[in-house]
Design an enzyme around this catalytic site. Structure first.
Site, PDB file in Angstrom:
ATOM      1  N   ASP A 244       1.061   9.594  13.912  1.00 31.28           N
ATOM      2  CA  ASP A 244       1.227   8.753  12.712  1.00 31.28           C
ATOM      3  C   ASP A 244       1.423   9.648  11.498  1.00 31.28           C
ATOM      4  OD1 ASP A 244       1.434   6.452  11.247  1.00 31.28           O
ATOM      5  OD2 ASP A 244      -0.578   5.715  11.688  1.00 31.28           O
TER       6      ASP A 244
ATOM      7  N   HIS B 296       8.860  -1.417  15.608  1.00 28.84           N
ATOM      8  CA  HIS B 296       7.987  -1.395  14.420  1.00 28.84           C
ATOM      9  C   HIS B 296       8.597  -0.606  13.256  1.00 28.84           C
ATOM     10  CE1 HIS B 296       4.451  -1.235  11.928  1.00 28.84           C
ATOM     11  NE2 HIS B 296       4.230   0.050  12.146  1.00 28.84           N
TER      12      HIS B 296
END
Ligand code: N7H
Length: 444
Positions: free
Chosen positions: A167, A304
């Site tokens: 991330d 996403h």
């Protein structure tokens, strides 16, 4: 340039420490709170400039933000020009796609959270010291409503969120602050910072260089998510079953767990690319010889990272957020691995993401990305098939969802997904003021 010594550090740089404590509080005694904030606490609030250099980083970084009811309680009554902030997140739950607020943490139900302290350090013991300092100073001036401890995951999972993906890769670039890497979205400072170039809203002068902080406690059902990938991945010639499950997961996110973008590496992971800023954003979903309105052979329309940043699908959207979240909760236990289910009997086993996003307008930032993009099965518009929900964060008010482009062999097919594997435990909208605004307006 931007006044980096006056901007709270989490907004532009992020605290990037092993441990981060969120302390949500209400204010009982505004007068005493202001005095102590001004004289004893404000000197410790960490700026962007301090965080940019390891040598100037404090051993515990401290940031502070207020909800609308917090500012009102402190008799700061100027209209900040953000209706979403003014109403608070509890009023926004249904609009965000949450299936009601039964799963919300009690503290977030309503508007009783007035502010949040963010404390970060590589040592939990030092965070505890900072917390004792704050609680000891404010005593009965505040009531702690809720805390959430974030932590970087152990070993090789460091930097990865709970499902296993690296991330913190894609952030908007503010050129006045840092030059963009290839493929990074370039935005005006006023997209993130209130009152800077590109913020079209009229605000009180003191709000300049603050930013709205959207906080969400997002529980992740990790064994359930991986169980779904294993059970539902279409067989792909040449791939083992675990490899096809990996591929399905990569198509849901738009990246391999390593961070490598599937738009450039659609069939196999590319080690080294995910962590390389010269390569990890260098794509835009357009490919020579392919029609962007029909091509899902590289990246599904509803992945996403495509739903939350459509790149070449949309011309220059100013919808952008600076993300600064951190995972929370323990690693998956062996009992959960065996059962394939998160253990609901013990709330200590809850895990997920302490999601933090900064923007100058909530209605164009977090709220828009969640409501109008991730949750809207018709977005991105103008494609040959209905794209479907964002398989990671898309919410359908508690009903099942759909994902197109899950099967690389036939991208016209659609897959039904369960209602969620990311479950909202609620949150709040805050304003993270400049350090001078805290000292000269909020705490006086
Ligand atoms: Fe997402 N995930 O693990 O799948 N996110 N996200 N997010 N997200 C991103 O680029 C994740 C959430 C954005 O510019 C990556 O850093 C999880 C919310 C945006 O290319 C991964 C949760 C919202 C981007 C995840 C979660 C967003 C992004 C790729 C919740 C906004 C950048 C790594 C538990 C409403 C897109 C990276 C771009 C990236 C995951 C939440 C938005 C792996 C698990 C609520 C804008």
């Amino acid at each position: 340039g931007l006044p980096l010594d006056n901007i709270q550090g989490d907004i532009l740089v992020g605290m990037k420490k092993h441990e981060q404590q969120f302390l949500f509080f209400s204010i009982n005694n505004p007068k005493s709170f202001k005095l102590k904030l001004r004289t004893l606490v404000a000197p410790f609030i960490t700026s962007a400039k301090q965080l940019m250099n390891v040598k100037t980083q404090p051993i515990v970084a401290l940031n502070l933000a207020f909800s609308q009811t917090g500012l009102t309680t402190l008799n700061v009554t100027d209209d900040l020009g953000d209706a979403v902030f003014t109403k608070g997140q509890f009023a926004d739950a249904t609009n965000l796609g949450d299936p009601g607020t039964d799963n919300w943490k009690p503290a977030f139900k309503g508007t009783s959270v007035h502010g949040v302290f963010l404390m970060a350090s590589d040592s939990k013991a030092l965070i505890d010291v900072m917390e004792l300092f704050l609680v000891g100073i404010f005593l009965k001036d505040i009531t702690v409503q809720h805390t959430l401890l974030g932590n970087v995951r152990p070993g090789s999972e460091a930097g990865h969120e709970m499902f296993g993906w690296l991330d913190g890769i894609a952030q908007p670039s503010i050129p006045a602050f840092q030059a963009p890497f290839p493929g990074q979205q370039v935005v005006d400072p006023g997209v993130i910072l209130v009152g800077e170039t590109g913020d079209p809203v009229t605000r009180p002068a003191w709000a300049k260089d603050g930013s709205f902080l959207a906080f969400r406690q997002l529980q992740q059902l990790v064994p359930e998510f991986h169980g779904f990938l294993n059970a539902s991945a279409p067989a792909v010639p040449g791939l083992t079953q675990p490899q096809s499950a990996d591929l399905l997961g990569a198509r849901m996110v738009g990246r391999w767990k390593s961070g490598a973008p599937i738009d450039n590496f659609p069939t196999a992971d590319a080690p080294g690319v995910g962590a390389d800023p010269m390569q990890n954003n260098n794509f835009n979903f357009a490919h020579d010889g392919f029609d962007i309105t029909t091509d899902q052979s590289h990246c599904p329309f509803d992945a996403h990272i495509r739903k939350t940043r459509p790149r070449a699908d949309l011309v220059a959207p100013a919808n952008s957020i600076m993300r600064s979240g951190i995972p929370y909760g323990p690693e998956v236990t062996s009992a959960e691995l065996v059962s394939g289910k998160s253990d609901p009997s013990d709330s200590k086993n809850e895990r997920g993401l302490a999601f933090v996003a900064y923007q100058a307008q909530l209605a164009k930032g977090f709220q828009f990305l969640q409501h109008s993009w991730a949750n809207n099965p018709n977005f991105v518009f103008g494609k040959n098939v209905k794209p479907g929900h964002d398989p990671i964060i898309g919410a359908n008010g508690g009903l099942p969802r759909n994902m197109s482009g899950f099967d690389i062999a036939d991208t016209t097919q659609s897959l039904q997904l369960p209602a969620d594997w990311i479950r909202s435990r609620g949150g709040e909208y805050f304003f993270s003021p400049s350090i001078s605004a805290i000292k000269t307006v909020i705490a006086v």
